[in-house]
Design an enzyme around this catalytic site. Structure first.
Site, PDB file in Angstrom:
ATOM      1  N   CYS A 118      -1.632  -2.812  -7.140  1.00 52.02           N
ATOM      2  CA  CYS A 118      -0.913  -3.968  -7.393  1.00 52.02           C
ATOM      3  C   CYS A 118      -1.417  -4.818  -8.635  1.00 52.02           C
ATOM      4  O   CYS A 118      -1.552  -4.266  -9.813  1.00 52.02           O
ATOM      5  CB  CYS A 118      -0.362  -4.942  -6.375  1.00 52.02           C
ATOM      6  SG  CYS A 118       1.012  -5.912  -6.431  1.00 52.02           S
ATOM      7  N   HIS A 119      -1.726  -5.926  -8.315  1.00 58.04           N
ATOM      8  CA  HIS A 119      -2.389  -6.952  -9.314  1.00 58.04           C
ATOM      9  C   HIS A 119      -3.840  -6.618  -9.403  1.00 58.04           C
ATOM     10  O   HIS A 119      -4.519  -7.285 -10.141  1.00 58.04           O
ATOM     11  CB  HIS A 119      -2.119  -8.446  -9.186  1.00 58.04           C
ATOM     12  CG  HIS A 119      -0.647  -8.614  -9.471  1.00 58.04           C
ATOM     13  ND1 HIS A 119       0.476  -8.328  -8.554  1.00 58.04           N
ATOM     14  CD2 HIS A 119      -0.030  -9.366 -10.588  1.00 58.04           C
ATOM     15  CE1 HIS A 119       1.557  -9.047  -9.303  1.00 58.04           C
ATOM     16  NE2 HIS A 119       1.324  -9.326 -10.170  1.00 58.04           N
TER      17      HIS A 119
END
Length: 233
Positions: A118-119
């Site tokens: 994800c991030h």
């Protein structure tokens, strides 16, 4: 019956750091950690936060997780691999923390496997880890990754030179499988002098052939001939 991600992989001799701070996406820590634990790995939450860190779930604060090792006392040499969960707040804070960035960079420089979802790759960008590799992430990171010299693709999981990346919680089953595979495999060579052979073959294995290979020219004029024709000395 579907095989679990850890089936056939024994990580009993592996010690894995999970670097997070407050605001990590809860599923992206809990589910990969469970898969690692079931494969026999020893997992430890490393954090600049004191005592515990709070997760983020369904647009609100989630569960608290105990911090096993304070970042200030964490030695990257003691770990065999690194897990970087996502969430927006978590990696945004970590990439602004020089000690956290240095901790990640130590794994990169040592060629140890890293899994980021994800991030999570934000911290890889800050640590200078994405240049020349192919990876994925939450789509909003793609410009940062490209600006840092990486190649961004939209796939559920990408593995390049020991770095495993995925986009979002829905990708966790594929992410866990590749993560465990790479953690079992161990260190990878990442120096620039080695990248021409090993790096290219591993990248092509997971992301397809490179389309811009150019044939070697057969009409090369020696530089001495050019100098003589131009009247040079």
């Amino acid at each position: 019956m579907a095989k679990s991600a850890q089936e056939g992989k024994n990580l009993s001799d592996k010690r894995i750091a999970i670097l997070v701070t407050d605001g990590f996406e809860q599923a992206e820590l809990m589910e990969p950690r469970k898969a690692l634990d079931e494969a026999g790995a020893r997992t430890e939450v490393v954090s600049p936060a004191q005592g515990q860190v709070k997760g983020w779930k369904d647009k609100q604060w989630g569960d608290a997780v105990p911090v096993d090792v304070p970042l200030s006392g964490a030695n990257p040499d003691l770990y065999d691999g690194l897990l970087l969960p996502g969430g927006v707040m978590n990696p945004d804070k970590l990439r602004m923390d020089p000690q956290a960035v240095q901790f990640v960079k130590a794994f990169v420089d040592a060629g140890k496997p890293i899994a980021a979802i994800c991030h999570g790759p934000w911290t890889l960008v800050e640590a200078g880890a994405v240049e020349g590799i192919t990876l994925t992430s939450w789509p909003s990171l793609q410009t940062d990754i490209r600006n840092a010299g990486g190649t961004w693709v939209d796939r559920e999981v990408v593995t390049d030179n020991g770095i495993v990346t995925s986009r979002k919680p829905d990708d966790i089953p594929a992410f866990n499988s590749k993560m465990i595979e790479e953690f079992a495999e161990g260190r990878h060579l990442r120096s620039q002098s080695e990248s021409g052979t090993e790096h290219e073959s591993r990248s092509q294995r997971d992301t397809g052939p490179v389309a811009c290979d150019m044939p070697e020219s057969k009409n090369v004029v020696p530089i001495e001939q050019i100098s003589r024709s131009a009247g040079g000395i």
